[in-house]
Design a protein around this motif. Structure first.
Motif, PDB file in Angstrom:
ATOM      1  N   UNK A  46      92.551  41.383  45.511  1.00  0.00           N
ATOM      2  CA  UNK A  46      93.347  42.613  45.392  1.00  0.00           C
ATOM      3  C   UNK A  46      93.518  43.109  43.961  1.00  0.00           C
ATOM      4  N   UNK A  47      92.771  42.521  43.015  1.00  0.00           N
ATOM      5  CA  UNK A  47      93.023  42.815  41.595  1.00  0.00           C
ATOM      6  C   UNK A  47      92.193  43.966  41.047  1.00  0.00           C
ATOM      7  N   UNK A  48      91.137  44.364  41.754  1.00  0.00           N
ATOM      8  CA  UNK A  48      90.272  45.433  41.243  1.00  0.00           C
ATOM      9  C   UNK A  48      91.035  46.740  41.057  1.00  0.00           C
ATOM     10  N   UNK A  49      91.817  47.133  42.043  1.00  0.00           N
ATOM     11  CA  UNK A  49      92.577  48.377  41.953  1.00  0.00           C
ATOM     12  C   UNK A  49      93.570  48.327  40.780  1.00  0.00           C
ATOM     13  N   UNK A  50      94.213  47.168  40.601  1.00  0.00           N
ATOM     14  CA  UNK A  50      95.166  47.024  39.507  1.00  0.00           C
ATOM     15  C   UNK A  50      94.454  47.084  38.159  1.00  0.00           C
ATOM     16  N   UNK A  51      93.286  46.460  38.073  1.00  0.00           N
ATOM     17  CA  UNK A  51      92.531  46.476  36.825  1.00  0.00           C
ATOM     18  C   UNK A  51      92.140  47.892  36.430  1.00  0.00           C
ATOM     19  N   UNK A  52      91.626  48.645  37.382  1.00  0.00           N
ATOM     20  CA  UNK A  52      91.216  50.029  37.088  1.00  0.00           C
ATOM     21  C   UNK A  52      92.420  50.864  36.680  1.00  0.00           C
ATOM     22  N   UNK A  53      93.515  50.721  37.414  1.00  0.00           N
ATOM     23  CA  UNK A  53      94.732  51.482  37.107  1.00  0.00           C
ATOM     24  C   UNK A  53      95.234  51.180  35.702  1.00  0.00           C
ATOM     25  N   UNK A  54      95.255  49.899  35.320  1.00  0.00           N
ATOM     26  CA  UNK A  54      95.758  49.520  34.004  1.00  0.00           C
ATOM     27  C   UNK A  54      94.792  49.903  32.890  1.00  0.00           C
ATOM     28  N   UNK A  55      93.496  49.903  33.160  1.00  0.00           N
ATOM     29  CA  UNK A  55      92.534  50.350  32.144  1.00  0.00           C
ATOM     30  C   UNK A  55      92.736  51.833  31.832  1.00  0.00           C
ATOM     31  N   UNK A 109      92.504  45.829  26.097  1.00  0.00           N
ATOM     32  CA  UNK A 109      91.434  46.201  25.170  1.00  0.00           C
ATOM     33  C   UNK A 109      91.085  47.684  25.274  1.00  0.00           C
ATOM     34  N   UNK A 110      91.334  48.278  26.435  1.00  0.00           N
ATOM     35  CA  UNK A 110      91.062  49.714  26.572  1.00  0.00           C
ATOM     36  C   UNK A 110      91.991  50.546  25.693  1.00  0.00           C
ATOM     37  N   UNK A 111      93.193  50.038  25.473  1.00  0.00           N
ATOM     38  CA  UNK A 111      94.091  50.752  24.554  1.00  0.00           C
ATOM     39  C   UNK A 111      93.572  50.658  23.126  1.00  0.00           C
TER      40      UNK A 111
END
Length: 425
Positions: free
Chosen positions: A234-243, A368-370
């Motif tokens: 379930x972490x893919x959606x959270x990863x994209x959202x946080x990036x 790291x995206x920030x």
């Protein structure tokens, strides 16, 4: 944070020394200040992305210690440089250590505090961290026209930064390893000793036994077989959202904080006035998180992030329309308070969304995206400031805050009052 916020405040001192120059360079036609900020955040990007997972493998405590040592040495070497290239090179190297340190702090703190105090703990931590910001602003103001014993003022500021690391080196000896990390690596006896020691100290403080712990909803040691990573449900959606969130949030936070003296100068302040006003505004950094403590755990962290983004956009646009000292300082304080609100809320929220086994790696990747964003927005802020002044800069920031609101408000899960193990399911 002292080392990190040097990025904005030390620029005028480097200009005065003749190492940095007003105007543009040949490459991209942008300023030394923009390249200095870009070098800082390029290092932060490398530290968070490439080395973020080190804390998952070797533990929170040793990584905290040795990343501190690394960026302190880099700062000392930067103080010995006499050309812009050397300063920017060692700033990049120091940024790697700072980036790794920030990721480790988030993972470590989220694992050590109970669920009903988690956001409040990040608010306290942020307030203490941000004491560094008025300190660096004051030092840059004091040394702006002084060269004690013939050594340039900006070098003294860097030496003060490195000297502070000695105190941290002493304090780190009292830090325990994260019990959650120890459990994940099968070191149950060590985890029990650390937890029992914490419980004994708390019982001595409150004067009565603690309630029985709630059984964890997640097994103590990872089950056999592959476990989902940051790109699997379930972490893919959270990863994209946080990036997406991290890419845009940093435009508001560092676009204001790192460029405050220059933004004040664009509104008519002299160099010395801009440093003076920046110091006054910087006092809000450590005060705001403590003033916001009463609401830190009373509302969903995701909605706190959204509210902070609205404040940054609105007060920033007001700042761009003001010219008087009182109005600039008042709007600057409100933007700063909103940035503090955003900072502690999202640091707590981000670390909650992933399990212990990949927490530092996930936080590092998303964070790291920030840093990548700031490498580019350093140039973008310089461009808007040069061609459109402060109004152009704050229009750019407001548009970025709209993206933050959509990402977190629309796609972020609820976490208030939940244990980390429940959130990570």
């Amino acid at each position: 944070m002292f080392d990190l916020f040097l990025t904005g405040y030390i620029g005028p001192l480097l200009l005065r020394s003749g190492i940095f120059h007003v105007g543009s360079r040949d490459l991209f036609g942008l300023s030394d200040q923009a390249f200095f900020a870009a070098a800082t955040f390029a290092g932060l990007f490398v530290g968070a992305l490439i080395f973020g997972s080190v804390a998952d493998r070797f533990g929170r405590r040793p990584v905290f210690t040795y990343s501190l040592l690394g960026y302190t040495v880099a700062t000392l070497l930067m103080a010995a440089q006499s050309f812009a290239f050397g300063i920017e090179l060692w700033r990049f190297v120091g940024g790697i250590g700072i980036g790794l340190e920030l990721v480790t702090i988030d993972a470590y703190l989220s694992e050590l505090v109970p669920k009903h105090l988690r956001v409040r703990a990040f608010a306290v931590c942020t307030g203490v961290q941000f004491l560094a910001i008025p300190t660096v602003a004051l030092l840059c103001w004091v040394f702006s026209d002084r060269n004690p014993v013939g050594i340039a003022g900006w070098r003294w500021v860097l030496l003060c930064c490195a000297a502070g690391a000695a105190a941290i080196w002493i304090l780190r000896a009292r830090l325990p390893e994260s019990p959650r990390w120890l459990i994940r690596h099968g070191r149950l006896a060590e985890a029990e000793r650390v937890t029992a020691g914490i419980e004994a100290r708390i019982e001595a403080e409150v004067g009565h036994p603690l309630p029985a712990p709630v059984p964890a909803s997640e097994p103590a040691v990872d089950p056999a077989g592959p476990q989902p990573g940051i790109w699997q449900p379930p972490y893919r959606r959270r990863t994209i959202m946080l990036c997406v969130f991290n890419f845009f949030q940093t435009i508001g936070f560092y676009g204001f904080g790192n460029w405050l003296p220059q933004l004040l100068a664009a509104q008519g302040a002299t160099v010395l006035q801009s440093l003076h006003y920046a110091f006054i505004i910087a006092i809000a950094y450590p005060l705001a998180p403590f003033l916001l403590l009463p609401i830190a755990d009373r509302f969903e962290p995701k909605w706190q992030v959204v509210a902070a983004a609205v404040g940054i956009a609105g007060f920033g646009l007001l700042f761009s329309q003001e010219r008087t000292a009182a109005a600039l300082i008042a709007c600057g304080v409100l933007v700063t308070a909103s940035n503090c609100f955003l900072s502690y809320a999202f640091h707590a929220y981000q670390a909650e969304l992933f399990p212990t086994r990949i927490r530092a790696r996930a936080v590092g990747f998303c964070y790291s995206w920030s840093r990548l964003s700031t490498v580019f927005n350093s140039f973008m802020i310089a461009f808007f400031l040069q061609h459109f002044g402060a109004p152009g800069v704050f229009a750019f920031i407001a548009a970025s805050m709209l993206a933050v609101i959509v990402a977190i408000g629309g796609f972020g899960p609820r976490t208030r009052g939940l244990a980390l193990e429940a959130i990570s399911q």
